[in-house]
Design a protein around this motif. Sequence first.
Motif, mmCIF file in Angstrom:
data_model
loop_
_atom_site.group_PDB
_atom_site.id
_atom_site.type_symbol
_atom_site.label_atom_id
_atom_site.label_comp_id
_atom_site.label_asym_id
_atom_site.label_seq_id
_atom_site.Cartn_x
_atom_site.Cartn_y
_atom_site.Cartn_z
ATOM 1 N N ILE A 15 0.819 -1.207 0.000
ATOM 2 C CA ILE A 15 0.000 0.000 0.000
ATOM 3 C C ILE A 15 0.854 1.258 0.000
ATOM 4 C CG2 ILE A 15 -0.294 0.142 2.496
ATOM 5 C CD1 ILE A 15 -3.008 0.858 -0.059
ATOM 6 N N ARG A 16 2.005 1.199 0.636
ATOM 7 C CA ARG A 16 2.887 2.379 0.637
ATOM 8 C C ARG A 16 3.361 2.698 -0.771
ATOM 9 N NH1 ARG A 16 6.813 0.233 5.044
ATOM 10 N NH2 ARG A 16 6.085 -1.619 3.993
ATOM 11 N N TRP A 17 3.614 1.662 -1.541
ATOM 12 C CA TRP A 17 4.038 1.875 -2.920
ATOM 13 C C TRP A 17 2.909 2.533 -3.721
ATOM 14 C CZ3 TRP A 17 1.955 -0.437 -7.349
ATOM 15 C CH2 TRP A 17 2.652 -0.180 -8.525
ATOM 16 N N ALA A 18 1.681 2.094 -3.516
ATOM 17 C CA ALA A 18 0.547 2.664 -4.235
ATOM 18 C C ALA A 18 0.287 4.104 -3.811
ATOM 19 C CB ALA A 18 -0.696 1.817 -4.002
ATOM 20 N N ASP A 19 0.397 4.386 -2.516
ATOM 21 C CA ASP A 19 0.166 5.744 -2.031
ATOM 22 C C ASP A 19 1.239 6.711 -2.515
ATOM 23 O OD1 ASP A 19 -2.166 5.076 -0.763
ATOM 24 O OD2 ASP A 19 -1.238 4.796 1.204
ATOM 25 N N ALA A 20 2.433 6.217 -2.785
ATOM 26 C CA ALA A 20 3.522 7.078 -3.217
ATOM 27 C C ALA A 20 3.490 7.365 -4.720
ATOM 28 C CB ALA A 20 4.860 6.432 -2.852
ATOM 29 N N LYS A 24 -2.461 9.294 -9.803
ATOM 30 C CA LYS A 24 -3.490 8.347 -9.375
ATOM 31 C C LYS A 24 -4.679 8.494 -10.305
ATOM 32 C CE LYS A 24 -1.989 8.432 -4.643
ATOM 33 N NZ LYS A 24 -2.314 8.583 -3.255
#
Length: 88
Positions: A15-20, A24
């Motif tokens: 999830i950290r990779w997606a949030d970074a 989006k």
Amino acid sequence: MADSQQDDHEREFDIRWADAAEHKEPSARARMLAARWKHDPPGPVPFRPEPDHVARRHRRSGWVSTVVVLGSVAAVILLLGYFRFTAP
């Protein structure tokens, strides 16, 4: 082999990779509404209704529902008493 599959799984759902992510993509609903509103924008909608209208409606509906409930209870009591009185 199992370690490489586990690493792929962790990388896929990190999830950290997606949030970074820098870009989006909007959801399908957001894209649909944006396309619809581009040609036909929605009209203004008030955030809250008029306070007097809401207060009167709730006050009246509260009394009406109370009378309906109490009337129904009284009717059931009278019907049960009548049937008990007339039953052999």
